[in-house]
Design a protein around this motif. Structure first.
Motif, PDB file in Angstrom:
ATOM      1  N   VAL A 122       0.857  -1.195   0.000  1.00  0.00           N
ATOM      2  CA  VAL A 122       0.000   0.000   0.000  1.00  0.00           C
ATOM      3  C   VAL A 122       0.893   1.246   0.000  1.00  0.00           C
ATOM      4  O   VAL A 122       1.609   1.503   0.965  1.00  0.00           O
ATOM      5  CB  VAL A 122      -0.937   0.013   1.235  1.00  0.00           C
ATOM      6  CG1 VAL A 122      -1.682   1.338   1.338  1.00  0.00           C
ATOM      7  CG2 VAL A 122      -1.929  -1.150   1.160  1.00  0.00           C
ATOM      8  N   TYR A 143      -8.081   4.456   5.041  1.00  0.00           N
ATOM      9  CA  TYR A 143      -6.800   3.746   4.953  1.00  0.00           C
ATOM     10  C   TYR A 143      -6.459   3.126   6.302  1.00  0.00           C
ATOM     11  O   TYR A 143      -6.083   1.970   6.397  1.00  0.00           O
ATOM     12  CB  TYR A 143      -5.672   4.725   4.595  1.00  0.00           C
ATOM     13  CG  TYR A 143      -5.361   4.827   3.122  1.00  0.00           C
ATOM     14  CD1 TYR A 143      -4.552   3.873   2.500  1.00  0.00           C
ATOM     15  CD2 TYR A 143      -5.832   5.875   2.350  1.00  0.00           C
ATOM     16  CE1 TYR A 143      -4.239   3.961   1.168  1.00  0.00           C
ATOM     17  CE2 TYR A 143      -5.526   5.977   1.008  1.00  0.00           C
ATOM     18  CZ  TYR A 143      -4.727   5.016   0.426  1.00  0.00           C
ATOM     19  OH  TYR A 143      -4.419   5.097  -0.905  1.00  0.00           O
ATOM     20  N   ALA A 151      -2.442  -4.824   4.819  1.00  0.00           N
ATOM     21  CA  ALA A 151      -1.245  -4.652   3.981  1.00  0.00           C
ATOM     22  C   ALA A 151      -0.080  -5.526   4.439  1.00  0.00           C
ATOM     23  O   ALA A 151       0.123  -5.743   5.627  1.00  0.00           O
ATOM     24  CB  ALA A 151      -0.818  -3.184   4.006  1.00  0.00           C
TER      25      ALA A 151
END
Ligand code: PXL
Length: 285
Positions: A122, A143, A151
């Motif tokens: 990411v 996020y 991630a």
């Protein structure tokens, strides 16, 4: 009459096709092609990986100037990713500019359902090298809550690490503090990129659990580095897809991006010089 392909050659081609490694970038389009999914595709190709793309937004820009960004419908982004995951043996995924909270949510939900086991890099793209904002501020929370936990590696630059921690990140000591904090909060690996440190070396720090590894290359001055973050994370994804360990992948990606900067392209136009990274294209005649 078409020439017959000898059996051995046919088999050769088939095994070559079967062995071709695929990587997916989920990113925005940069029409000037130094950054964004164009940089990712060139990087994948240069590293011997077949790249596929899910486009999140279209940016009208040249190095130093972003003129306009239009989002792709989130449902279309979902369909692109789902189709690609269903039809290609994707070896690694990277995300670049995801633009809006809706797109970050959509990407996270597809990857949670369909691609749990595929390495995910990411790159939390927020601001262009020109200083223009690329990501809607409300997307940062998505996020944090949805994508970072999934991630394999998150690759912020110093400005992005500062935005994520709320701390100043201007030197190696502050990079260390921020990296430790980010791994502690999110429980995943972070590569803090020190490309904007002043000094002879561009040093990046990998935080993986309690270990910290350092990756350095000579700093190349005087080159406009639009697209280095995209290129770096794409190269890491490509090398992971090819089977490298995370540290090997980062070391090779760092070499790749350093060469792309050193061997940059340059043109002169009415407003000055324009630069572009060289992703491995040899000059035509
Ligand atoms: O370099 C960051 C970046 C990422 N993705 C897209 C961009 C840019 C920079 O301008 O346009 C699509």
């Amino acid at each position: 009459m078409t020439a017959e392909i000898p059996m051995a050659k046919q088999a050769d081609r088939r095994s070559q096709a079967a062995a071709t490694v695929v990587a997916l970038t989920i990113a925005g389009s940069d029409c000037s092609a130094g950054a964004g999914l164009q940089a990712d595709l060139k990087t994948f190709g240069a590293l011997g990986v077949f790249g596929v793309t899910a486009v999140t937004c279209v940016v009208a820009e040249v190095p130093g100037k972003v003129s306009r960004i239009d989002a792709v419908d989130a449902q279309n982004v979902r369909d692109q990713i789902e189709l690609l995951l269903a039809h290609f043996p994707i070896g690694a995924i990277k995300t670049g500019l995801l633009f809006s909270p809706e797109i970050v949510e959509t990407v996270a939900s597809v990857l949670e359902r369909s691609a749990q086991e595929i390495p995910l890099i990411v790159d939390p793209v927020m601001i262009a090298t020109s200083g223009d904002a690329l990501l809607q501020p409300a997307a940062i929370e998505c996020y944090r809550s949805r994508l970072f936990p999934r991630a394999t590696l998150v690759t912020p630059n110093m400005a992005e690490a500062a935005a994520l921690t709320g701390w100043p990140v201007g030197n190696l000591a502050e990079m260390r503090a921020a990296g430790e904090e980010l791994t502690r909060i999110f429980g995943t690996r972070f590569l803090l990129k020190g490309g904007h440190l002043d000094g002879a070396q561009a040093t990046d720090l990998l935080f993986a659990g309690t270990a910290v590894a350092e990756f350095s290359a000579p700093f190349v001055a005087g080159v406009s580095t639009h697209g280095t973050g995209c290129t770096y994370s794409a190269a890491i994804a490509a090398r992971l897809a090819l089977g490298d360990s995370l540290e090997e992948a980062i070391a090779r990606a760092k070499e790749f991006v350093s060469r792309a900067i050193r061997e940059y392209f340059s043109w002169t136009n009415s407003s000055g010089e324009i630069h572009a990274l060289n992703h491995g294209c040899s000059r035509g005649r």
